[in-house]
Enzyme design. Structure first.
Site, PDB file in Angstrom:
ATOM      1  N   ASP A 148       7.679   4.754  -1.327  1.00  0.00           N
ATOM      2  CA  ASP A 148       7.449   4.122  -0.029  1.00  0.00           C
ATOM      3  C   ASP A 148       6.150   3.338  -0.157  1.00  0.00           C
ATOM      4  O   ASP A 148       5.077   3.924  -0.122  1.00  0.00           O
ATOM      5  CB  ASP A 148       7.347   5.190   1.070  1.00  0.00           C
ATOM      6  CG  ASP A 148       6.834   4.638   2.386  1.00  0.00           C
ATOM      7  OD1 ASP A 148       6.802   3.409   2.535  1.00  0.00           O
ATOM      8  OD2 ASP A 148       6.450   5.445   3.256  1.00  0.00           O
ATOM      9  N   ASP A 168       0.832  -1.208   0.000  1.00  0.00           N
ATOM     10  CA  ASP A 168       0.000   0.000   0.000  1.00  0.00           C
ATOM     11  C   ASP A 168       0.867   1.259   0.000  1.00  0.00           C
ATOM     12  O   ASP A 168       2.066   1.197   0.266  1.00  0.00           O
ATOM     13  CB  ASP A 168      -0.910   0.021   1.234  1.00  0.00           C
ATOM     14  CG  ASP A 168      -0.140   0.024   2.548  1.00  0.00           C
ATOM     15  OD1 ASP A 168       0.808  -0.774   2.671  1.00  0.00           O
ATOM     16  OD2 ASP A 168      -0.465   0.838   3.443  1.00  0.00           O
ATOM     17  N   ASP A 200      12.053  -1.230   3.481  1.00  0.00           N
ATOM     18  CA  ASP A 200      11.170  -0.081   3.716  1.00  0.00           C
ATOM     19  C   ASP A 200      11.855   1.007   4.540  1.00  0.00           C
ATOM     20  O   ASP A 200      11.207   1.751   5.248  1.00  0.00           O
ATOM     21  CB  ASP A 200       9.889  -0.587   4.422  1.00  0.00           C
ATOM     22  CG  ASP A 200       8.802   0.470   4.520  1.00  0.00           C
ATOM     23  OD1 ASP A 200       8.796   1.392   3.684  1.00  0.00           O
ATOM     24  OD2 ASP A 200       7.964   0.364   5.436  1.00  0.00           O
ATOM     25  N   GLU A 225       0.131  -1.319   5.515  1.00  0.00           N
ATOM     26  CA  GLU A 225       1.144  -0.969   6.514  1.00  0.00           C
ATOM     27  C   GLU A 225       0.895   0.421   7.054  1.00  0.00           C
ATOM     28  O   GLU A 225       0.989   0.681   8.251  1.00  0.00           O
ATOM     29  CB  GLU A 225       2.542  -1.038   5.881  1.00  0.00           C
ATOM     30  CG  GLU A 225       3.689  -0.856   6.862  1.00  0.00           C
ATOM     31  CD  GLU A 225       4.206   0.570   6.990  1.00  0.00           C
ATOM     32  OE1 GLU A 225       5.054   0.814   7.851  1.00  0.00           O
ATOM     33  OE2 GLU A 225       3.763   1.466   6.241  1.00  0.00           O
TER      34      GLU A 225
HETATM   35 ZN   LIG Z   1       6.758   2.405   4.158  1.00  0.00          ZN
END
Ligand SMILES: [Zn+2]
Length: 486
Positions: A115, A78, A169, A145
Site C-alpha cells: 500500500d 509514501d 490504491d 497520502e
Molecule cells: Zn494507500
C-alpha cells in the site's frame, strides 16, 4: 530461498522490489521522488514534479491508439512506517526486507509498503513496457497520502490532461470502487467556571470498557456500541434520579475510531451511593443484553474516588449531556443507488470534560457533499442549542458514485471477458484520493482498484501473490480497451 523478484508478473515485482529498497515513509519523500523522476527520464518520458511535489510522467499513445481518451494512472509514493516493538528498523535509512510465505508476500517486522507500492510498481511496468497498447497516459504519483492526502489536495486543476483516472490504491482484487466518502471534523466546545461540590457529597468514578470499537467509516454499519453514547445514557439517568453532578468525562482517543472506552467522575449525596452503583450494574447488564450478539462482554464498573474541588455548573452539565444524548451518531443514510452501502454517517469520537472546559469531537462522513452538509448542520444545531461553540474543520470532498460511468462499463465487460465473473462494484465509506482529486479536476471519470492486501498500515501487512497478476492483466486490458475520445 525464492525472492519476490522471481514472482509473476516479474516486471511488477521487480519494480516493487526496487521500491522496497528506497525509504519512503510519509513526510520523507525526497529519495523516492528523485528515484521516480530518474525512472521516467531514463525511459525518455516527460517527467516532472508539480508545485506540491507529486511526480507526473507522460507516455504518449501507442500507434493507432491516439484517438482514445487520456488515462491518468494514479498511486501514492509514501508508505505507513509501522514496526513491531522488537524490530530494529529506521524507516528513513533502512530497506524493507520482504519474504514469501505461501501465497503471501510479507515484510520482516515492518509494514510492507504494498500500500501503495504495488500500485506504483504496476504504473512503472506500464510506462516501461513497449509491447502494450494504450492511449495517452499520465502517471500521477502523489506524495504523503497516508498522513493527510497532501499531494492530492495540492494538485492544481489544469496540471493533467486525462479524462479517466485509474486509482490503484484499493485492497481487494475483483472489486471496483466507484465512490468514496468525504469527511468533516466537527468540534463543539464550551468553557465554564467550575463550582464547588455540595457538602456531604461523595465522588464516584465510572469506567466503561471492553468494547470492540473499529474504523469509524468502514465499520460504522456493524452496529457496534459507541462508549460515549452508552455512558451518556447512564449519566443522564444518574443526574435525573440520583442528583449526580458531572465532574469530568473522557471517552475515545481518535476521531476515526469508534470509541472503545469512556470514564467519568460524578459527585452525589453520600446516601445515594448505593443506588448509583446499582444503576451502574443495571446499565452493564442492559448494555450486554442489547449488544451481546456483537460485543464481547462490556464492562461497566463504579468505584469511590477522592472528592474533587470543582465540578461542572448544573446548567452547563444538563445542556451538554442533553446535546451528547441527542446528537446524530452512526449510519444516517444508505446510498439510494448502490445496495448495502453507507452514504452518510457520524462518529461521536472524543469527549473531554473537566477543569472548566468541555470538548466534543465528531467525524462526519458522506459520499454526497450535500448530505455531509446536512449532517454537519444538524450537529451544529444540536450543540449550538447547548450554548456550545461549533467549529467545522478539515473538510474534504466525497466521490459521488456514477453508476453510468463509461469506464466502469468498459471495465466490468473487460473483467467478465478475462475472468468469467462480474467484478463487485462498491463504494467505500472512507476517504480516497479520488474524492479530493475529483473535486479539483472537473469531469474526471474515475475507478479505484488494486491487488488484494491484508492488514495494511500494520506490520502484518501482506500482499496476496495470485491477485497481483490478475490486477496487472486487468489494468493492461483496461488500457487496451479505453473508450474513444468524444
Ligand atoms: Zn494507500
Amino acid at each position: 530461498m525464492k525472492t519476490i523478484q522471481s514472482l509473476a508478473p516479474q516486471k511488477v515485482w521487480n519494480h516493487f522490489h526496487s521500491l522496497t529498497q528506497i525509504p519512503r515513509p510519509s513526510g520523507f519523500m525526497k529519495p523516492i521522488t528523485a528515484f521516480l523522476l530518474d525512472f521516467g527520464k531514463g525511459l525518455g518520458l516527460e517527467s516532472f514534479t508539480d508545485e506540491v511535489g507529486n511526480v507526473i510522467i507522460r507516455k504518449p499513445a501507442t500507434p493507432g491508439m491516439e484517438n482514445r481518451k487520456g488515462v491518468i494512472l494514479q498511486a501514492h509514493m509514501d508508505m505507513v512506517p509501522q514496526k513491531n516493538n522488537d524490530t530494529v528498523h529506521n524507516f528513513e535509512t533502512d530497506p524493507i526486507e520482504t519474504y514469501i510465505d505461501g501465497d503471501w508476500v510479507k515484510a520482516k517486522g515492518t509494514t510492507l509498503g504494498a500500500d501503495d507500492g504495488l500500485g506504483v510498481a504496476a504504473i512503472m511496468a506500464v510506462l516501461e513496457d513497449q509491447t502494450l497498447k494504450h492511449g495517452p497516459l499520465e502517471a500521477l504519483i502523489t506524495k504523503d497520502e497516508e498522513t493527510g492526502m497532501y499531494g492530492a489536495f495540492g494538485l492544481k486543476p489544469g496540471t493533467l490532461n486525462g479524462e479517466i483516472m485509474l486509482n490503484l490504491d484499493s485492497e481487494d482484487e475483483g472489486e471496483l470502487y466507484i465512490g468514496c466518502a468525504g469527511g468533516m471534523d466537527v468540534t463543539a466546545s464550551i468553557e465554564y467556571k467550575e463550582v464547588e461540590p455540595e457538602g456531604g457529597d461523595i465522588a464516584v468514578k465510572v469506567i466503561l470498557k471492553g468494547l470492540r470499537g473499529g474504523h469509524s467509516g468502514l465499520e460504522i454499519n456493524q452496529g457496534r456500541a459507541n462508549a460515549n453514547k452508552l455512558l451518556v445514557r447512564f449519566l443522564r439517568e444518574a443526574v435525573a434520579s440520583y442528583e449526580a453532578r458531572l465532574v469530568s468525562w473522557e471517552g475515545g482517543n481518535m476521531r476515526n475510531a469508534i470509541p472503545r472506552e469512556a470514564h467519568a467522575v460524578v459527585t452525589i449525596p453520600a446516601e445515594n451511593e448505593e443506588e448509583l452503583l446499582s444503576l451502574v450494574k443495571y446499565c452493564e447488564d442492559l448494555f450486554n443484553e442489547e449488544f451481546g450478539a456483537i460485543e464481547t462482554p462490556i464492562s461497566f464498573k463504579g468505584e469511590r474516588v477522592e472528592l474533587p474541588k470543582g465540578e461542572t455548573p448544573e446548567e452547563i452539565q444538563d445542556n451538554v449531556i442533553d446535546a451528547i444524548f441527542a446528537c446524530q451518531n452512526g449510519v444516517m443514510r444508505m446510498i439510494p443507488s448502490v445496495p448495502d452501502t453507507v452514504e452518510t454517517s457520524s462518529n461521536l469520537a472524543i469527549i473531554t470534560i473537566g477543569g472548566g472546559k468541555a470538548d466534543i469531537k465528531i467525524l462526519a462522513r458522506s459520499s454526497s457533499d450535500s448530505m455531509k452538509e446536512y449532517l454537519t448542520t444538524s450537529l451544529e444545531s444540536c450543540f449550538a442549542m447547548a450554548g456550545m461553540k461549533v467549529e467545522l474543520t478539515g473538510g474534504y470532498s466525497g466521490w459521488q458514485p456514477d453508476v453510468n460511468s463509461p469506464i466502469l462499463h468498459a471495465m466490468k465487460e473487460s473483467y467478465k471477458q478475462q475472468f468469467g465473473v462480474e467484478p463487485a462494484v462498491k463504494v467505500i465509506h472512507a476517504g480516497l484520493e479520488c474524492g479530493i482529486i475529483g473535486a479539483n479536476v472537473a469531469g474526471l471519470d474515475m475507478i479505484s482498484f488494486g491487488p488484494t492486501l491484508r492488514s495494511p498500515h500494520s506490520p502484518d501487512e501482506r500482499a496476496y501473490i495470485p491477485s497481483v497478476s490478475k490486477f496487472y492483466d486487468f489494468l493492461v486490458a483496461t488500457l487496451e480497451q479505453t473508450p474513444l475520445k468524444k
